[in-house]
Design an enzyme around this catalytic site. Sequence first.
Site, mmCIF file in Angstrom:
data_model
loop_
_atom_site.group_PDB
_atom_site.id
_atom_site.type_symbol
_atom_site.label_atom_id
_atom_site.label_comp_id
_atom_site.label_asym_id
_atom_site.label_seq_id
_atom_site.Cartn_x
_atom_site.Cartn_y
_atom_site.Cartn_z
ATOM 1 N N ASP A 117 43.240 -35.121 -5.205
ATOM 2 C CA ASP A 117 41.659 -35.213 -5.763
ATOM 3 C C ASP A 117 41.696 -35.028 -7.008
ATOM 4 O OD1 ASP A 117 43.031 -32.431 -5.213
ATOM 5 O OD2 ASP A 117 41.021 -31.485 -6.063
ATOM 6 N N HIS A 118 43.020 -35.275 -7.925
ATOM 7 C CA HIS A 118 43.132 -35.300 -9.276
ATOM 8 C C HIS A 118 43.836 -36.779 -9.825
ATOM 9 C CE1 HIS A 118 42.244 -30.902 -10.062
ATOM 10 N NE2 HIS A 118 42.209 -31.072 -8.815
ATOM 11 N N HIS A 216 48.663 -22.105 -9.989
ATOM 12 C CA HIS A 216 48.049 -23.083 -8.759
ATOM 13 C C HIS A 216 49.065 -22.633 -7.870
ATOM 14 C CE1 HIS A 216 45.257 -25.458 -6.615
ATOM 15 N NE2 HIS A 216 45.755 -26.645 -6.930
ATOM 16 N N HIS A 314 34.792 -29.167 -10.379
ATOM 17 C CA HIS A 314 35.790 -28.739 -9.254
ATOM 18 C C HIS A 314 35.144 -27.719 -8.362
ATOM 19 C CE1 HIS A 314 39.475 -28.098 -6.931
ATOM 20 N NE2 HIS A 314 39.756 -29.081 -7.486
HETATM 21 ZN ZN ZN Z 1 41.791 -29.815 -7.132
HETATM 22 ZN ZN ZN Z 2 45.019 -28.504 -6.812
#
Ligand code: ZN
Ligand code: ZN
Length: 364
Positions: A117-118, A216, A314
Site C-alpha cells: 500500500d506504499h 512497524h 493512512h
Molecule cells: Zn500501510
Molecule cells: Zn505497513
Amino acid sequence: MKWVYRLLGLAVVLAAAGAAAVYFIPTVQDRIVASQIEAAFKIQRDDLVSSDALRVAICGSGSPMPDPNRRPACNVVMAAGHIFVVDAGPGSWSNASGWRLPMDKVEAVLLTHFHSDHIGDLGEVNLQSWVAARPAPLLVYGGPGVERVVNGFNEAFAMDASHRIAHHGADYLKPELGVMQPRVIADAAGGVLADGDEVVVFDKDGIKITAFAVDHHPILPAYGYRFDYKGRSVVFTGDTVKDENIARFSKGADVLISEAMLMQVVEKMQAVATQYGRDRFAKILHDIRDYHIAPGDAADLAAEAGVRHLVFSHVIPPLPQWLGARMFTRDTDRPGLDVHLGFDGMLITLQADGGAATFDDLSP
Ligand SMILES: [Zn+2]
Ligand SMILES: [Zn+2]
C-alpha cells in the site's frame, strides 16, 4: 397564485428541453466537451511549487482496506521548485495527476517501507514524470531492500518503456531517464536505521530531508521523514506504533502527518468477521492492531514534541469523512494541538515567511 404555477411549469419545460438537447443533439454534446477541455487545460498549478512555501498535498489518505474515497498512502511535498513524493500507494497517482502540477519537477520518491500500500504506484510516478520531461532519472530512497523494489519495478515496466520509446521516439522519451535509481538509506555499517539514528537524504535550496526509524515491527526497515524549509517543517510517520523516536524527530514541527487506526472499531470488525466465518480476514484484523497507532497515542507524541498541527492519514478503517472526522479526533484534545482528519486532495500550506498553516482541498 396562478402565475407561480405557470412560472414553475415553464421552468420545468425549459429544463426538460435543455436535457433533451444535451441527450439527443451531437453538436450540443461536442460543445460541452470542448468547453470542458478548454477549462481543464487552462489550469496549471506551477504556483504550488514555485511560490515560497512548504506544501504537502495528500494523494492517498487510505490504507490497504478498499475505500472508494481514499487511495492508499501517498503524499506530494513541494518547496523551492522541487517535488518529492512520500510513498506511492496503488492508484494514488491518478489523484496527483489530476491536480495539474508540473510533474517534470518530481525528483525523488521517499519510501517509508515496502508494504504494497506504499509502493504499488511507483511505476506510475516514474512513467508519468518521465513523459512530463523530468530532466534526470527518478531517485527512489528507502531502507536496505529498496534496490530490490526499484529494480523489480524497472524490470516490470521495461516492456512498457520500450513500447513508448518505439512509438514516441527516443528524442521525446530519453531512455536513460525512464529508469529509476535506488538510493539506500542505512547506518554507517549499511544496516537499518535504529532509534536516534538520522540520515539527511537531501539538503539543497533550503530544503532538508531527514530520515529516521519508526516502529512497524516486524517490518524492517520502516522509516519516517522530516522536511525542513525556511523554518517550516512537516514530519511523516509512515506506518508505526507509538514510538518516542517520532516525538524526538518531530520537535517543534509545524505539522505531523501520522497514520492512525481506530483500535476499538477494528476489534469490532474482527468479532463480526469471526461471527460470519470469515476466519482468514478475522486473523488479519487481529494481527494489524499490533503495528499501528491509535489517534490518542499519536496526539500524545505530537503534544510531547510541541507540534502545532496533527493530520491523520493512512486511516484505518475507511469511514465517511464527516464521521471519521468525529471518530478519529475523539481522544485527541491536547493543549495547543490542532487536529485534522486528512483526505485525498488535502493541501497543507506553510508560507516561508511564517503565519498560520492553511488547509485547502485540491480536488477538481
Ligand atoms: Zn500501510
Ligand atoms: Zn505497513
